[in-house]
Design a protein around this motif. Sequence first.
Motif, PDB file in Angstrom:
ATOM      1  N   VAL A  23       0.839  -1.208   0.000  1.00  0.00           N
ATOM      2  CA  VAL A  23       0.000   0.000   0.000  1.00  0.00           C
ATOM      3  C   VAL A  23       0.868   1.251   0.000  1.00  0.00           C
ATOM      4  O   VAL A  23       0.583   2.225  -0.710  1.00  0.00           O
ATOM      5  CB  VAL A  23      -0.949  -0.026   1.223  1.00  0.00           C
ATOM      6  CG1 VAL A  23      -1.580   1.333   1.456  1.00  0.00           C
ATOM      7  CG2 VAL A  23      -2.032  -1.073   1.031  1.00  0.00           C
ATOM      8  N   LEU A  26       2.150   1.945  -3.439  1.00  0.00           N
ATOM      9  CA  LEU A  26       1.097   2.478  -4.314  1.00  0.00           C
ATOM     10  C   LEU A  26       0.775   3.931  -3.982  1.00  0.00           C
ATOM     11  O   LEU A  26       0.531   4.747  -4.877  1.00  0.00           O
ATOM     12  CB  LEU A  26      -0.162   1.613  -4.190  1.00  0.00           C
ATOM     13  CG  LEU A  26      -0.075   0.219  -4.815  1.00  0.00           C
ATOM     14  CD1 LEU A  26      -1.324  -0.587  -4.490  1.00  0.00           C
ATOM     15  CD2 LEU A  26       0.103   0.311  -6.314  1.00  0.00           C
ATOM     16  N   LEU A  29       3.416   6.110  -5.357  1.00  0.00           N
ATOM     17  CA  LEU A  29       3.194   6.224  -6.802  1.00  0.00           C
ATOM     18  C   LEU A  29       2.070   7.225  -7.093  1.00  0.00           C
ATOM     19  O   LEU A  29       2.175   8.054  -8.010  1.00  0.00           O
ATOM     20  CB  LEU A  29       2.840   4.853  -7.376  1.00  0.00           C
ATOM     21  CG  LEU A  29       2.433   4.816  -8.855  1.00  0.00           C
ATOM     22  CD1 LEU A  29       3.604   5.204  -9.735  1.00  0.00           C
ATOM     23  CD2 LEU A  29       1.920   3.442  -9.249  1.00  0.00           C
ATOM     24  N   GLN A  30       1.017   7.169  -6.307  1.00  0.00           N
ATOM     25  CA  GLN A  30      -0.097   8.107  -6.507  1.00  0.00           C
ATOM     26  C   GLN A  30       0.340   9.543  -6.236  1.00  0.00           C
ATOM     27  O   GLN A  30      -0.086  10.469  -6.941  1.00  0.00           O
ATOM     28  CB  GLN A  30      -1.250   7.740  -5.587  1.00  0.00           C
ATOM     29  CG  GLN A  30      -2.053   6.543  -6.064  1.00  0.00           C
ATOM     30  CD  GLN A  30      -3.277   6.342  -5.202  1.00  0.00           C
ATOM     31  OE1 GLN A  30      -3.165   6.056  -4.011  1.00  0.00           O
ATOM     32  NE2 GLN A  30      -4.440   6.509  -5.775  1.00  0.00           N
ATOM     33  N   ALA A  55      -4.930   5.680 -13.799  1.00  0.00           N
ATOM     34  CA  ALA A  55      -3.904   4.916 -13.072  1.00  0.00           C
ATOM     35  C   ALA A  55      -4.069   5.089 -11.569  1.00  0.00           C
ATOM     36  O   ALA A  55      -3.929   4.129 -10.795  1.00  0.00           O
ATOM     37  CB  ALA A  55      -2.514   5.378 -13.513  1.00  0.00           C
ATOM     38  N   SER A  56      -4.384   6.308 -11.144  1.00  0.00           N
ATOM     39  CA  SER A  56      -4.582   6.550  -9.716  1.00  0.00           C
ATOM     40  C   SER A  56      -5.804   5.786  -9.196  1.00  0.00           C
ATOM     41  O   SER A  56      -5.784   5.257  -8.079  1.00  0.00           O
ATOM     42  CB  SER A  56      -4.745   8.053  -9.474  1.00  0.00           C
ATOM     43  OG  SER A  56      -4.766   8.344  -8.111  1.00  0.00           O
ATOM     44  N   CYS A  59      -4.849   2.214  -8.657  1.00  0.00           N
ATOM     45  CA  CYS A  59      -4.102   2.086  -7.396  1.00  0.00           C
ATOM     46  C   CYS A  59      -5.054   2.090  -6.211  1.00  0.00           C
ATOM     47  O   CYS A  59      -4.899   1.312  -5.259  1.00  0.00           O
ATOM     48  CB  CYS A  59      -3.096   3.221  -7.262  1.00  0.00           C
ATOM     49  SG  CYS A  59      -1.717   3.140  -8.406  1.00  0.00           S
ATOM     50  N   LEU A  62      -6.764  -1.251  -5.940  1.00  0.00           N
ATOM     51  CA  LEU A  62      -5.865  -2.256  -5.354  1.00  0.00           C
ATOM     52  C   LEU A  62      -5.772  -2.075  -3.843  1.00  0.00           C
ATOM     53  O   LEU A  62      -5.855  -3.040  -3.070  1.00  0.00           O
ATOM     54  CB  LEU A  62      -4.476  -2.147  -5.991  1.00  0.00           C
ATOM     55  CG  LEU A  62      -4.329  -2.710  -7.400  1.00  0.00           C
ATOM     56  CD1 LEU A  62      -2.958  -2.338  -7.963  1.00  0.00           C
ATOM     57  CD2 LEU A  62      -4.491  -4.222  -7.383  1.00  0.00           C
ATOM     58  N   ASN A  63      -5.600  -0.831  -3.414  1.00  0.00           N
ATOM     59  CA  ASN A  63      -5.508  -0.564  -1.979  1.00  0.00           C
ATOM     60  C   ASN A  63      -6.801  -0.953  -1.266  1.00  0.00           C
ATOM     61  O   ASN A  63      -6.775  -1.553  -0.183  1.00  0.00           O
ATOM     62  CB  ASN A  63      -5.216   0.922  -1.746  1.00  0.00           C
ATOM     63  CG  ASN A  63      -3.785   1.269  -2.049  1.00  0.00           C
ATOM     64  OD1 ASN A  63      -2.928   0.402  -2.056  1.00  0.00           O
ATOM     65  ND2 ASN A  63      -3.523   2.533  -2.303  1.00  0.00           N
TER      66      ASN A  63
ATOM     67  N   SER B  81      -4.839   7.356  -0.131  1.00  0.00           N
ATOM     68  CA  SER B  81      -4.939   6.950  -1.534  1.00  0.00           C
ATOM     69  C   SER B  81      -6.228   7.485  -2.155  1.00  0.00           C
ATOM     70  O   SER B  81      -6.236   7.973  -3.293  1.00  0.00           O
ATOM     71  CB  SER B  81      -4.897   5.426  -1.607  1.00  0.00           C
ATOM     72  OG  SER B  81      -5.158   4.983  -2.899  1.00  0.00           O
ATOM     73  N   THR B  85      -6.630  10.154  -5.319  1.00  0.00           N
ATOM     74  CA  THR B  85      -7.474   9.885  -6.486  1.00  0.00           C
ATOM     75  C   THR B  85      -8.486  11.005  -6.686  1.00  0.00           C
ATOM     76  O   THR B  85      -8.736  11.431  -7.821  1.00  0.00           O
ATOM     77  CB  THR B  85      -8.191   8.536  -6.309  1.00  0.00           C
ATOM     78  OG1 THR B  85      -7.218   7.530  -6.030  1.00  0.00           O
ATOM     79  CG2 THR B  85      -8.949   8.148  -7.556  1.00  0.00           C
TER      80      THR B  85
END
Lengths: 78, 212
Positions: A23, A26, A29-30, A55-56, A59, A62-63, B81, B85
């Motif tokens: 996580v 990722l 990366l975000q 792409a975000s 991610c 996935l998280n 996250s 986004t």
Amino acid sequence: MSVNRPFTRAQRATIVNGMLAFVLMLVVLQLWLLTATMNAYLGGDRSVIWPAAFASAVCLLLNAGLLRYLYHIERTRR
Amino acid sequence: MADDRRQPLDVRIDSEGREGLTGTTPASVYQPLQDVEQVTVAPDGRSMELQPAWRTDFPIDWPQDHYVERRDFMKFMVLTSLAFTVGQFWIAAQNWWRRRRGEPEAVRLALVADVPIGATRTFSYPTEYDPCLLVRSDERTFVAFSQECTHLSCAVIPDVAEGIIRCPCHEGLFDLATGRPIAGPPRRPLSRVCLAIRGGEIVATGVEERTA
């Protein structure tokens, strides 16, 4: 014959450590995606906006899937 | 007739409470196993008898504590996250909104004769919230840039004699002729306002944003 036993606490700790490492990668990366996209947008380059958003979102999915799995092993603990 | 709620005797070996037994001895005769997940473990891993008194008085289940803090940190990271986004889609929404507004209209800025060589003027373009600079560097050359520094949006100040535009906040320097960063924290050039000379007037016709 496989036995579907719930994870012990030590096993769950190992699993959560592994998931946390994934996580974190990722999320980093975000963060890079967000800063690069913002820089490109402010510089007038619009071509990367939607691919980066997609792409975000991948991610994030996935998280969220990993978090869902964590909740799953929490529910089935002994 | 009396209501008999007793369960009938289950003589199977694998019935509840008798798992693993090979005979008919009830499971209750054995000492129940202690749940290892309920045993308090000190940070150094030694037994509680070897720990200082304060730790015996305030025992903490460290493995459980470590597990819970990592689990909660992971939840926080997933929330982060989500925030990233949302930020990506916010940029996309801003882009959509900007496209919807279309290209800015041409605006007359000043008469050529009103701007002497080496002089600067400020104006707002394309909206009143976008401060810009107009500089006449020689007889035939006019340049115009956004006045917002590309680092943190401080107002930049032109220095025509030195040929630079200076940001006083963090000592950022831009080239006066091109608007490109030459020193300090800014990495992107200043947005350039496209100019045209029409009938002796300086006209702003658009904004060019650049990444390099």
